[in-house]
Design a protein around this motif. Sequence first.
Motif, mmCIF file in Angstrom:
data_model
loop_
_atom_site.group_PDB
_atom_site.id
_atom_site.type_symbol
_atom_site.label_atom_id
_atom_site.label_comp_id
_atom_site.label_asym_id
_atom_site.label_seq_id
_atom_site.Cartn_x
_atom_site.Cartn_y
_atom_site.Cartn_z
ATOM 1 N N PRO A 88 0.858 -1.334 -0.147
ATOM 2 C CA PRO A 88 0.058 0.093 0.227
ATOM 3 C C PRO A 88 0.889 1.431 0.038
ATOM 4 O O PRO A 88 2.106 1.323 0.392
ATOM 5 C CB PRO A 88 -0.811 -0.147 1.511
ATOM 6 N N SER A 89 0.117 2.318 -0.478
ATOM 7 C CA SER A 89 1.063 3.542 -0.558
ATOM 8 C C SER A 89 0.997 4.217 0.692
ATOM 9 O O SER A 89 1.063 5.454 1.033
ATOM 10 C CB SER A 89 0.499 4.750 -1.602
ATOM 11 N N ALA A 90 0.775 3.641 1.707
ATOM 12 C CA ALA A 90 0.985 4.227 3.226
ATOM 13 C C ALA A 90 1.821 3.540 4.294
ATOM 14 O O ALA A 90 2.129 2.245 4.061
ATOM 15 C CB ALA A 90 -0.510 4.227 4.016
ATOM 16 N N PRO A 91 2.593 4.194 5.053
ATOM 17 C CA PRO A 91 3.534 3.462 5.905
ATOM 18 C C PRO A 91 2.677 2.423 6.571
ATOM 19 O O PRO A 91 1.769 2.370 7.116
ATOM 20 C CB PRO A 91 3.993 4.473 6.721
ATOM 21 N N ARG A 92 3.336 0.953 6.856
ATOM 22 C CA ARG A 92 2.902 0.065 7.589
ATOM 23 C C ARG A 92 3.492 -0.313 8.858
ATOM 24 O O ARG A 92 3.223 -1.394 9.528
ATOM 25 C CB ARG A 92 2.844 -1.121 6.713
ATOM 26 N N THR A 93 4.697 0.246 9.237
ATOM 27 C CA THR A 93 5.610 0.030 10.321
ATOM 28 C C THR A 93 4.976 0.545 11.627
ATOM 29 O O THR A 93 4.067 1.502 11.512
ATOM 30 C CB THR A 93 6.823 0.376 10.028
ATOM 31 N N THR A 94 5.361 -0.089 12.698
ATOM 32 C CA THR A 94 4.794 0.518 14.027
ATOM 33 C C THR A 94 5.856 1.619 14.771
ATOM 34 O O THR A 94 5.399 2.386 15.641
ATOM 35 C CB THR A 94 4.524 -0.818 14.747
ATOM 36 N N SER A 95 7.274 1.607 14.384
ATOM 37 C CA SER A 95 8.073 2.410 14.856
ATOM 38 C C SER A 95 8.062 3.791 14.608
ATOM 39 O O SER A 95 7.756 4.038 13.540
ATOM 40 C CB SER A 95 9.294 1.938 15.175
ATOM 41 N N PRO A 96 8.220 4.663 15.083
ATOM 42 C CA PRO A 96 8.201 6.283 14.667
ATOM 43 C C PRO A 96 9.387 6.116 13.488
ATOM 44 O O PRO A 96 8.778 6.923 12.425
ATOM 45 C CB PRO A 96 8.465 7.228 15.797
#
Length: 66
Positions: A15-23
Amino acid sequence: MLDPLPPGRLPEIPPSAPRTTSPFGRWLDARLLAMPAVRSFRNRYRAAREDCYRLLRARTGAGRLD
């Protein structure tokens, strides 16, 4: 790690949105996804996918392809 695909499904680009959890990971994903080359690739992929769907619909007469 990405979830495995169900049988019969084609892989899709992320997807074109960040998928990670860390800042830091979200920041890095956002920067990479905003790069012109990445946006261009994603746009070409979507256009090709839509062309394939249109061709298949025209050839099979199906209303919806999943």
